[in-house]
Design a protein around this motif. Structure first.
Motif, PDB file in Angstrom:
ATOM      1  N   SER A 102     -10.951   6.110   2.468  1.00  0.00           N
ATOM      2  CA  SER A 102      -9.957   5.596   1.520  1.00  0.00           C
ATOM      3  C   SER A 102      -8.696   5.166   2.235  1.00  0.00           C
ATOM      4  CB  SER A 102      -9.626   6.672   0.473  1.00  0.00           C
ATOM      5  OG  SER A 102     -10.744   6.966  -0.340  1.00  0.00           O
ATOM      6  N   GLU A 103      -8.262   5.947   3.214  1.00  0.00           N
ATOM      7  CA  GLU A 103      -7.061   5.603   3.974  1.00  0.00           C
ATOM      8  C   GLU A 103      -7.243   4.277   4.703  1.00  0.00           C
ATOM      9  OE1 GLU A 103      -3.961   6.795   4.266  1.00  0.00           O
ATOM     10  OE2 GLU A 103      -4.475   8.171   2.654  1.00  0.00           O
ATOM     11  N   GLU A 104      -8.428   4.062   5.226  1.00  0.00           N
ATOM     12  CA  GLU A 104      -8.712   2.824   5.952  1.00  0.00           C
ATOM     13  C   GLU A 104      -8.632   1.620   5.006  1.00  0.00           C
ATOM     14  OE1 GLU A 104     -12.346   0.874   8.585  1.00  0.00           O
ATOM     15  OE2 GLU A 104     -12.254   3.052   8.282  1.00  0.00           O
ATOM     16  N   ILE A 105      -9.159   1.794   3.798  1.00  0.00           N
ATOM     17  CA  ILE A 105      -9.121   0.713   2.810  1.00  0.00           C
ATOM     18  C   ILE A 105      -7.683   0.441   2.388  1.00  0.00           C
ATOM     19  CG2 ILE A 105      -9.785   0.030   0.473  1.00  0.00           C
ATOM     20  CD1 ILE A 105     -12.356   1.667   0.882  1.00  0.00           C
ATOM     21  N   ILE A 106      -6.930   1.516   2.106  1.00  0.00           N
ATOM     22  CA  ILE A 106      -5.541   1.362   1.664  1.00  0.00           C
ATOM     23  C   ILE A 106      -4.699   0.673   2.733  1.00  0.00           C
ATOM     24  CG2 ILE A 106      -3.417   2.620   1.098  1.00  0.00           C
ATOM     25  CD1 ILE A 106      -5.216   4.728  -0.300  1.00  0.00           C
ATOM     26  N   SER A 107      -4.831   1.125   3.981  1.00  0.00           N
ATOM     27  CA  SER A 107      -4.020   0.545   5.060  1.00  0.00           C
ATOM     28  C   SER A 107      -4.419  -0.894   5.350  1.00  0.00           C
ATOM     29  CB  SER A 107      -4.142   1.390   6.335  1.00  0.00           C
ATOM     30  OG  SER A 107      -5.494   1.428   6.792  1.00  0.00           O
ATOM     31  N   GLY A 108      -5.678  -1.246   5.051  1.00  0.00           N
ATOM     32  CA  GLY A 108      -6.130  -2.606   5.300  1.00  0.00           C
ATOM     33  C   GLY A 108      -5.837  -3.566   4.166  1.00  0.00           C
ATOM     34  N   GLU A 109      -5.840  -3.047   2.931  1.00  0.00           N
ATOM     35  CA  GLU A 109      -5.720  -3.913   1.759  1.00  0.00           C
ATOM     36  C   GLU A 109      -4.314  -3.993   1.160  1.00  0.00           C
ATOM     37  OE1 GLU A 109      -8.203  -5.909   0.586  1.00  0.00           O
ATOM     38  OE2 GLU A 109      -9.284  -5.224   2.360  1.00  0.00           O
ATOM     39  N   PHE A 110      -3.575  -2.897   1.194  1.00  0.00           N
ATOM     40  CA  PHE A 110      -2.263  -2.908   0.536  1.00  0.00           C
ATOM     41  C   PHE A 110      -1.305  -3.947   1.108  1.00  0.00           C
ATOM     42  CE2 PHE A 110       2.117  -1.220  -0.057  1.00  0.00           C
ATOM     43  CZ  PHE A 110       2.204  -1.514  -1.419  1.00  0.00           C
ATOM     44  N   PRO A 111      -1.304  -4.195   2.434  1.00  0.00           N
ATOM     45  CA  PRO A 111      -0.404  -5.228   2.962  1.00  0.00           C
ATOM     46  C   PRO A 111      -0.599  -6.597   2.311  1.00  0.00           C
ATOM     47  CG  PRO A 111      -1.219  -3.866   4.752  1.00  0.00           C
ATOM     48  CD  PRO A 111      -1.984  -3.448   3.523  1.00  0.00           C
ATOM     49  N   LYS A 112      -1.782  -6.858   1.773  1.00  0.00           N
ATOM     50  CA  LYS A 112      -2.023  -8.136   1.089  1.00  0.00           C
ATOM     51  C   LYS A 112      -1.197  -8.234  -0.192  1.00  0.00           C
ATOM     52  CE  LYS A 112      -6.802  -8.275   2.780  1.00  0.00           C
ATOM     53  NZ  LYS A 112      -8.237  -8.236   2.385  1.00  0.00           N
ATOM     54  N   LEU A 113      -0.956  -7.098  -0.805  1.00  0.00           N
ATOM     55  CA  LEU A 113      -0.172  -7.072  -2.043  1.00  0.00           C
ATOM     56  C   LEU A 113       1.323  -7.174  -1.766  1.00  0.00           C
ATOM     57  CD1 LEU A 113      -2.040  -4.267  -4.028  1.00  0.00           C
ATOM     58  CD2 LEU A 113      -1.951  -6.690  -4.639  1.00  0.00           C
ATOM     59  N   ILE A 114       1.725  -6.666  -0.625  1.00  0.00           N
ATOM     60  CA  ILE A 114       3.156  -6.639  -0.308  1.00  0.00           C
ATOM     61  C   ILE A 114       3.511  -7.750   0.684  1.00  0.00           C
ATOM     62  CG2 ILE A 114       3.142  -5.033   1.667  1.00  0.00           C
ATOM     63  CD1 ILE A 114       5.393  -3.483   0.158  1.00  0.00           C
ATOM     64  N   GLU A 115       2.593  -8.727   0.783  1.00  0.00           N
ATOM     65  CA  GLU A 115       2.807  -9.945   1.579  1.00  0.00           C
ATOM     66  C   GLU A 115       3.013  -9.638   3.065  1.00  0.00           C
ATOM     67  OE1 GLU A 115       6.147 -11.705  -0.375  1.00  0.00           O
ATOM     68  OE2 GLU A 115       5.085 -11.958  -2.271  1.00  0.00           O
TER      69      GLU A 115
END
Length: 211
Positions: A102-115
């Motif tokens: 889950s941490e790997e997904i969050i660290s990889g995907e969240f930056p897409k939301l915060i540009e």
């Protein structure tokens, strides 16, 4: 023989609400949010509620999924913006992390939301967008104003200017959005801010009483 039988009245098994209060409120909210998401999957508000419940249950990955659902429906939603800010802040202060996957997904995907930006940069870019577009809707202005305070990128007067500089000549100005803005302005504690906004509302809605 044509006499209609009256339907039996439903009996309230918990008239005082004690049994309801004994329930886990997050478990009950989870059920309600799931129903909304199932029956109104194209509503940003459905996924906003799903996000709110998920992160309060500590389900950060589910919260992230809800954010992407919101973005797919309306990438300019004030509800999405405020929750992206909230998610970033929760990541910074949480006491424990999720499991590795889950941490790997969050660290990889969240930056897409915060540009791909830091939280401060993300909020500052939102301020710039608001200032460059006079028609930016009032709910977004209020969301950005709140983010200025919560992220520490500006002062209380800075946050109020995002709302007051519009003189309410922007989109989505109604009684509900004005009440939400007024609640924030009152909480900011800037001298004259509340009165200034109330005067703008009085000009916009001359027949509105007790605002």
């Amino acid at each position: 023989g044509n006499v209609k039988k009256s339907k039996p009245h439903a009996i309230d098994e918990d008239p005082s609400g004690k049994e309801l209060l004994a329930l886990n409120y997050l478990d009950e909210a989870k059920k309600y949010a799931a129903i909304l998401a199932r029956h109104a999957p194209n509503s940003v508000s459905s996924w906003a509620l799903q996000y709110d419940v998920s992160v309060r249950r500590g389900k950060m990955l589910m919260g992230l999924q809800s954010l992407f659902k919101m973005k797919s429906i309306d990438s300019t939603s004030h509800q999405l913006f405020s929750r992206v800010v909230d998610f970033s802040q929760r990541l910074e202060v949480r006491s424990s992390k999720c499991h590795d996957t889950s941490e790997e997904i969050i660290s990889g995907e969240f930056p897409k939301l915060i540009e791909g930006k830091t939280l401060s940069e993300f909020v500052k870019s939102a301020i710039e967008r608001v200032k460059s577009d006079a028609a930016t809707d009032l709910p977004m202005r209020t969301a950005v104003a709140k983010a200025i305070i919560s992220s520490g990128v500006g002062s209380a007067p800075d946050s109020l200017s995002v709302i007051l500089d519009s003189k309410l000549n922007c989109r989505c100005v109604n009684v509900d959005s004005c009440r939400e803005a007024l609640e924030f302005i009152a909480s900011a504690g800037v001298d004259g801010g509340k009165g200034h906004f109330q005067a703008l509302v009085a000009t916009k809605f001359p027949f509105l009483k007790d605002f």
